[in-house]
Write a protein that holds these residues in place. Structure first.
Motif, PDB file in Angstrom:
ATOM      1  N   LYS A 133       0.731  -1.192  -0.114  1.00  0.00           N
ATOM      2  CA  LYS A 133       0.314  -0.010   0.194  1.00  0.00           C
ATOM      3  C   LYS A 133       0.994   1.231   0.034  1.00  0.00           C
ATOM      4  N   ARG A 134       0.463   2.455  -0.288  1.00  0.00           N
ATOM      5  CA  ARG A 134       0.902   3.807  -0.288  1.00  0.00           C
ATOM      6  C   ARG A 134       2.364   3.729  -0.923  1.00  0.00           C
ATOM      7  N   ASP A 144      -1.671   2.209  -4.599  1.00  0.00           N
ATOM      8  CA  ASP A 144      -1.988   1.287  -3.534  1.00  0.00           C
ATOM      9  C   ASP A 144      -2.277   0.161  -4.333  1.00  0.00           C
ATOM     10  N   ARG A 147      -5.630  -2.004  -3.768  1.00  0.00           N
ATOM     11  CA  ARG A 147      -7.198  -1.458  -4.340  1.00  0.00           C
ATOM     12  C   ARG A 147      -7.376  -1.919  -5.887  1.00  0.00           C
ATOM     13  N   ARG A 209      -4.011  14.562  -2.284  1.00  0.00           N
ATOM     14  CA  ARG A 209      -4.096  13.517  -1.295  1.00  0.00           C
ATOM     15  C   ARG A 209      -4.772  14.133  -0.041  1.00  0.00           C
TER      16      ARG A 209
ATOM     17  N   GLU B  99      -1.747  12.931   7.465  1.00  0.00           N
ATOM     18  CA  GLU B  99      -1.160  11.353   7.070  1.00  0.00           C
ATOM     19  C   GLU B  99      -0.040  11.035   8.123  1.00  0.00           C
ATOM     20  N   GLU B 106      -3.592   5.016   6.944  1.00  0.00           N
ATOM     21  CA  GLU B 106      -2.590   6.124   6.673  1.00  0.00           C
ATOM     22  C   GLU B 106      -3.172   7.502   7.147  1.00  0.00           C
TER      23      GLU B 106
END
Ligand code: SF4
Ligand code: SF4
Ligand code: FES
Lengths: 489, 186
Positions: A133-134, A144, A147, A209, B99, B106
């Motif tokens: 992820k991330r 990610d 997903r 984000r 974050e 996250e």
């Protein structure tokens, strides 16, 4: 020209049209993930399954060509069951982390789940395949892998549109994931389009984000001023702040938007935004700044000059032309910009970084004036004592100004734009805050639509010019943008 | 539809107009209450909130001041998804997301404000929360304040009164802590 029947309605389509596109023409939406009108057909997600009479199995509408006499059903029980099953399959290993995902609210999985499935998951969370992820990839994106539904739109975008092919699918089966090729970086200048084409929340923008939930955003259709291409865009904003800029696909210029163009909005809410005048290096209130500027111009009335700007709208250039002709009564003005134009990289980015050279030339056609070279020569020789222009246009005459020593008066929206040695700077509302007409490299006239309000007290440039003229004793009667445009467009 | 009710404003009679008999009647009522309460204080209907409290009926218990719950590692459960802010009919929640550099989840709320001056205590935020991160079970009924600003709860306010955390100020905290104690907390 094959004729086919979709859900009881018959239509004729061009040869080579797919069933999905034919259905679209009838206004029937066939759900899809991997299909994208501007990318090659991949046919991997299976979301677009439809029933075709005389075919033993359901067919993928996105990759099946319409044929004479075909009878297609898009809403039978069999199709509905297939959609439910495909969705269940796509959601098998999905982490269901919608609360932390920026895509929530505009996510293909959420939308189709609500519309076509609503089934309870039969797959326990502990059994899901975990992926990375991330992952920050490139300057603009986060990936990610959990997903991802492996539709490969991102892979195809990089292979077919930017032709840089940085991405690929690694491994096989439920282990597969999207990855960057070894030794590559995702910095092709169009990377944010990947976040747009990704139908789920696998690719998201780092700039956007966690800033806003998408359902709070209001949308204003406008024009990108990043270069002479003049792409159509949509500004997403809420409560007076801009959060992102998205492409507004159209046949004339753009389906996509370049990364630089998407970041132009940052200047609007940057910390160095000007709301007052600047004389030499000190901030002063607007009215005294205007008065001071006007008296400096009046001092050298006979040796004043005006240079338009390819970064300003036609309205604002026209106002500057009126200032030169009607207030200063000088012949020393130029709206002549001839930078080379044309698409530089075969996609969108133009050779000319200024958005409105063509618009400035229209002002020239209506009002006349010197050529750019003639004005430059006058500035260099010292015949011009005061030059009024826009900050970025002043940079075009940098060396001439140094040689001739003319006093420079500029309009600027941000402090960082002010050229060195400017005597006075006046603020103006930029084109996220005020309407303006721009002419792109194809000669298409496009209008910006204001999305947010200008800082308190800051007016459009034509209004500032009007005030400036009043201070030096002439009324230009510029009460609206339309008044400035009179006789030009 | 507006309904109209006719009021019969009868003119005062002579006895009422001379005023004194009516005053005596009013005083008699007051004095009766005074002496009844003096000799039988248990019968008084007034509750000395917040020192005294009535047991709230079930539904009302889950409509008291909000709190934000914690995970086992003491980070707030809230992931700043904005569901509560979206659901809130009074627009009293304001969240700013941030974050974590290295947490498995996250996102977290850097700012989480609830303006109790606007809150209508409807419990929509609790219903909307997908993370079971917000609750309205502190049994504290937001009361009067001298200053509107004091009715604004910040993230820090909302995270206090959790098991293991000591009371900071005021009767409201004492009550919440008593409640937590009765539930077996510290
Ligand atoms: S990351 Fe998005 S666009 Fe790429 S394959 Fe996965 S779902 Fe498709
Ligand atoms: S709904 Fe729950 S998780 Fe989401 S922001 Fe509100 S309290 Fe946090
Ligand atoms: S849209 Fe047809 S298979 Fe994906």
């Amino acid at each position: 020209m094959p004729k086919l029947t979709i859900d009881g309605k018959t239509l004729e389509v061009a040869k080579g049209t797919t069933v999905l596109e034919a259905a679209q023409q009838l206004g029937v939406h066939v759900p899809r993930y991997c299909y994208h009108p501007k990318l090659s057909v991949s046919g991997n997600c299976r979301m677009c399954l439809v029933e075709v009479e005389k075919s033993p199995k359901l067919l993928t509408a996105c990759s099946t060509e319409a044929a004479e006499g075909m009878v297609v059903h898009t809403a039978t029980e069999k199709v509905k069951a297939a959609r439910r099953d495909v969705l269940e399959y796509l959601l098998l290993n999905h982490p269901l982390d919608c609360p932390v995902c920026d895509q929530a609210g505009e996510c293909g999985l959420q939308d189709y789940y609500m519309e076509h499935s609503r089934a309870k998951s039969r797959f326990p969370a502990e059994d899901k395949v975990r992926r990375q992820k991330r992952r920050p990839l490139g300057p603009h994106l986060v990936l990610d892998n959990e997903r991802c539904i492996l539709c490969t739109r991102c892979v195809r975008f990089c292979a077919e549109v930017t032709k840089t092919a940085e991405l690929e699918v690694m491994e096989r089966g439920d282990r597969s994931f999207i990855d960057l090729k070894e030794g590559r970086a995702l910095d092709n200048g169009y990377s944010l389009n990947i976040a747009d084409v990704c139908p789920v929340g696998a690719w998201t923008s780092r700039d956007f984000r966690f800033k806003q939930r998408v359902w709070f955003l209001k949308k204003t259709p406008t024009v990108c001023l990043g270069c002479a291409t003049g792409c159509l865009t949509e500004v997403h904003h809420n409560e007076g702040a801009i959060y992102r800029v998205m492409p507004r696909p159209n046949a004339e210029t753009n389906t996509w938007l370049c990364d630089a163009g998407r970041m132009v909005y940052k200047a609007v809410q940057a910390g160095d935004r000007l709301a007052k005048g600047v004389i030499k290096n000190g901030l002063i209130e607007l009215e005294p700044a205007l008065r001071e500027t006007a008296s400096r111009i009046d001092e050298n009335h006979a040796a004043a000059a005006v240079l338009g700007s390819p970064w300003l709208s036609v309205e604002d250039n026209a106002a500057l032309a009126r200032l030169a002709k009607d207030a200063l009564k000088t012949e020393n003005f130029s709206f002549d910009f001839n930078a080379e134009q044309g698409i530089k990289d075969g996609i969108l980015i133009n050779k000319d970084p200024a958005p409105n050279a063509a618009g400035a030339r229209r002002v020239k056609a209506a009002c006349g004036g010197l050529s750019f070279g003639e004005l430059a020569a006058k500035v260099a020789s010292g015949a011009v004592k005061v030059l009024v222009t826009e900050a970025r246009a002043a940079a075009l005459l940098k060396n001439e100004l140094k040689a001739g020593g003319a006093r420079l008066i500029v309009f600027a929206a941000n402090r960082s734009e002010i050229p060195q040695g400017a005597y006075a700077t006046l603020p103006y509302a930029n084109y996220f805050e005020t309407p303006g007409t721009f002419v792109n490299f194809q000669g298409l006239e496009r209008r910006t639509v204001p999305a947010v309000a200008a800082p308190e007290g800051v007016r459009p440039l034509w209004a500032m010019v009007n005030r400036l003229a009043v201070y030096s004793g002439t009324s230009l009667h510029l009460d609206s943008a339309e008044a400035a445009l009179k006789g030009i467009l | 539809m507006i309904s109209v009710k006719k009021v019969d404003n009868r003119p005062l009679n002579w006895l009422e107009r001379i005023y004194l008999p009516e005053i005596a009647r009013g005083l008699a009522v007051t004095l009766r209450h005074f002496f009844v309460n003096l000799f039988n204080p248990k019968g008084m209907p007034t509750v000395q909130y917040p020192e005294q409290q009535l047991e709230l009926p079930h539904a009302a218990k889950t409509r008291t001041r909000h709190r934000l719950k914690l995970r086992a590692d003491n980070s707030p459960k809230c992931v700043a998804c904005f569901m509560c802010q979206t659901a809130c009919p009074a627009y009293c929640i304001r969240i700013e997301a941030a974050e974590y550099p290295d947490n498995a989840v996250e996102k977290y709320p850097a700012v989480f404000d609830i303006d109790l001056a606007r809150c209508v205590m409807c419990g929509m935020c609790v219903e909307a929360c997908p993370e079971d991160a917000i609750a309205m079970d502190t049994l504290e009924i937001p009361g009067g304040e001298q200053d509107r600003a004091r009715l604004k709860l910040t993230k820090e306010d909302l995270l206090r009164n959790l098991p293991g955390e000591p009371s900071v100020v005021g009767a409201a905290n004492r009550l919440a802590n008593e409640y937590l104690k009765s539930k077996g907390g510290a």
